[in-house]
Scaffold this motif. Sequence first.
Motif, short mmCIF file in Angstrom:
data_model
loop_
_atom_site.label_atom_id
_atom_site.label_comp_id
_atom_site.label_asym_id
_atom_site.label_seq_id
_atom_site.Cartn_x
_atom_site.Cartn_y
_atom_site.Cartn_z
N THR A 159 13.57 -3.05 5.49
CA THR A 159 14.75 -3.76 6.01
C THR A 159 16.01 -3.55 5.19
O THR A 159 17.10 -3.49 5.74
N ASP A 160 15.85 -3.46 3.89
CA ASP A 160 17.04 -3.40 3.04
C ASP A 160 17.06 -2.18 2.13
O ASP A 160 17.80 -2.15 1.15
N GLY A 161 16.19 -1.23 2.45
CA GLY A 161 16.16 -0.03 1.62
C GLY A 161 15.69 -0.29 0.21
O GLY A 161 16.14 0.35 -0.74
N LYS A 162 14.74 -1.21 0.05
CA LYS A 162 14.27 -1.58 -1.29
C LYS A 162 12.96 -0.88 -1.66
O LYS A 162 12.40 -1.14 -2.73
N PHE A 163 12.44 -0.06 -0.77
CA PHE A 163 11.19 0.64 -1.04
C PHE A 163 11.50 2.12 -1.19
O PHE A 163 12.01 2.76 -0.27
N ALA A 164 11.20 2.65 -2.36
CA ALA A 164 11.45 4.06 -2.63
C ALA A 164 10.47 4.54 -3.68
O ALA A 164 10.09 3.78 -4.57
N SER A 165 10.08 5.81 -3.58
CA SER A 165 9.15 6.41 -4.55
C SER A 165 7.87 5.57 -4.69
O SER A 165 7.37 5.36 -5.80
N SER A 166 7.40 5.07 -3.57
CA SER A 166 6.16 4.26 -3.54
C SER A 166 6.27 2.99 -4.37
O SER A 166 5.27 2.45 -4.84
N THR A 167 7.49 2.54 -4.58
CA THR A 167 7.75 1.37 -5.41
C THR A 167 8.67 0.40 -4.67
O THR A 167 9.68 0.82 -4.08
N PHE A 168 8.32 -0.88 -4.69
CA PHE A 168 9.14 -1.91 -4.05
C PHE A 168 9.92 -2.66 -5.13
O PHE A 168 9.34 -3.28 -6.01
N THR A 169 11.23 -2.55 -5.05
CA THR A 169 12.11 -3.25 -5.98
C THR A 169 13.02 -4.16 -5.17
O THR A 169 14.08 -3.75 -4.70
N ALA A 203 4.58 0.45 4.50
CA ALA A 203 4.51 1.89 4.27
C ALA A 203 3.07 2.37 4.38
O ALA A 203 2.12 1.61 4.16
N LEU A 204 2.93 3.64 4.70
CA LEU A 204 1.61 4.27 4.88
C LEU A 204 1.51 5.47 3.95
O LEU A 204 2.53 6.07 3.57
N PRO A 205 0.29 5.88 3.61
CA PRO A 205 0.16 7.09 2.82
C PRO A 205 0.39 8.34 3.66
O PRO A 205 0.53 8.26 4.88
N HIS A 206 0.42 9.46 2.99
CA HIS A 206 0.62 10.73 3.70
C HIS A 206 -0.47 10.92 4.74
O HIS A 206 -1.59 10.45 4.58
N VAL A 207 -0.11 11.63 5.79
CA VAL A 207 -1.04 11.81 6.91
C VAL A 207 -2.36 12.43 6.45
O VAL A 207 -3.43 12.15 7.01
N ASP A 208 -2.32 13.25 5.41
CA ASP A 208 -3.54 13.88 4.92
C ASP A 208 -4.26 13.02 3.88
O ASP A 208 -5.26 13.46 3.31
N GLY A 209 -3.73 11.86 3.60
CA GLY A 209 -4.35 10.99 2.61
C GLY A 209 -3.78 11.23 1.23
O GLY A 209 -2.91 12.08 1.03
N ASP A 210 -4.24 10.46 0.28
CA ASP A 210 -3.74 10.55 -1.09
C ASP A 210 -4.94 10.74 -2.04
O ASP A 210 -5.84 9.90 -2.07
N TYR A 211 -4.91 11.83 -2.78
CA TYR A 211 -6.02 12.17 -3.66
C TYR A 211 -6.09 11.20 -4.85
O TYR A 211 -5.07 10.91 -5.49
N THR A 235 -10.23 6.81 -12.54
CA THR A 235 -8.87 6.83 -13.10
C THR A 235 -7.98 5.92 -12.26
O THR A 235 -8.03 5.97 -11.03
N TRP A 236 -7.21 5.09 -12.95
CA TRP A 236 -6.25 4.25 -12.23
C TRP A 236 -5.12 5.14 -11.74
O TRP A 236 -4.40 5.72 -12.54
N GLU A 237 -4.98 5.24 -10.42
CA GLU A 237 -3.96 6.12 -9.86
C GLU A 237 -3.00 5.34 -8.97
O GLU A 237 -3.42 4.53 -8.14
N LYS A 238 -1.74 5.63 -9.16
CA LYS A 238 -0.74 5.04 -8.28
C LYS A 238 -0.89 5.66 -6.89
O LYS A 238 -1.01 6.88 -6.76
N VAL A 239 -0.88 4.82 -5.88
CA VAL A 239 -0.98 5.32 -4.51
C VAL A 239 0.41 5.73 -4.03
O VAL A 239 1.38 4.98 -4.22
N LEU A 240 0.49 6.90 -3.44
CA LEU A 240 1.76 7.37 -2.91
C LEU A 240 1.86 7.01 -1.44
O LEU A 240 1.00 7.37 -0.63
N TRP A 241 2.91 6.26 -1.12
CA TRP A 241 3.15 5.82 0.26
C TRP A 241 4.35 6.61 0.77
O TRP A 241 5.47 6.32 0.38
N THR A 242 4.08 7.58 1.59
CA THR A 242 5.14 8.54 1.95
C THR A 242 5.80 8.24 3.29
O THR A 242 6.82 8.83 3.61
N THR A 243 5.19 7.36 4.07
CA THR A 243 5.73 7.08 5.41
C THR A 243 6.12 5.61 5.52
O THR A 243 5.27 4.73 5.41
#
Lengths: 221, 105
Positions: A109-119, A83-91, A96-104
């Motif tokens: 393969t199995d639909g296990k990545f959602a909301s920037s989280t891999f389960t 996954a990649l971050p948003h085209v404009d980047g992630d602020y 501050t420890w910030e969760k990175v948002l991966w929007t692309t």
Amino acid sequence: MAIVINGSGTVTGLAVGGLPDGTVDAGTLATNSVDSAELIDGAIDDSHMAAMAASKLTGALPAISGANLTGITADDNTPAFMALPHVDGDYIANTTWEKVLWTTEVYDTDGKFASSTFTPTVAGKYHFTCQIMWQQIDDNSNNHIALYKNGSEYHRVMFYSVNPDGGGGGPISSASLDVTAISDTDDYFEIYVYQSSGARYVRGTSHSTGSYFSAFKLAGA
Amino acid sequence: MAITANGLIHLGYTPEVDFSLQNDKDGNGVYIKTWISSDAQPTVSAIEAGAIAWQTAYDALEYSRLRKAKYDLLNQDEMRYDDLVNNTTTWRDGIAAIKVSHPKP
């Protein structure tokens, strides 16, 4: 029928059932005297077969349908994602420890990545790779990338940016994380970052040298 | 406004020494992940007031940052040497021009 014993050592006149059960034992049969034509299909059960020697499984083996194989499980490198971050980047806010948002998603393969989280949901060992490309990191700044497992830091890499462009503050600086983690069926993984250059961005997909997050299952491990 | 590192810094605390902030980007904003300092944890309103004060102090030094960026573009050692050799004032004039361009409030 009369039983005749002649002078040549042969006995005639015997019919099937003419001998009592157990009369013909192994010692009575000549060596190699019973061939397959004398056996009923299925007459030899598992308990009367010796283990098959490996030497019998060489050379041209007959084709075996997968449907006939049992006890063999398919094990590949999935689930896997990138996954990649948003085209404009992630602020990312300062210090501050910030969760990175991966929007692309490049693949999932199995639909296990959602909301920037891999389960993964499949227990096993997984290899994680993450590259963070910062925009405008200051000299001597303090930068971290951390893989979080179930909301807590699991593995961290840190680097100090020292004159990345030869002085005066670097426009771009990158670092990457590589680590293997064991996952249960309900563990989840995220990427958090930290930087001390002020308000900064994780560079997005508009840059060919941008950031990414990926993982795959280690097959057979 | 909300909890910010700058607000806590203005109150005298150091990131990762006295506190650790985190943002899960779930809509709930930044929160104090770990309060390490032996001091009592400041209230959110105190942190917000600190952030405003920090920003005021930061903005007040904008002229200084602009000046430094332009100072860094000058080859000052060579300018001073050339001034000595040629009996000129290019370095002094250059510095003065930058100061005029970005006056101290």
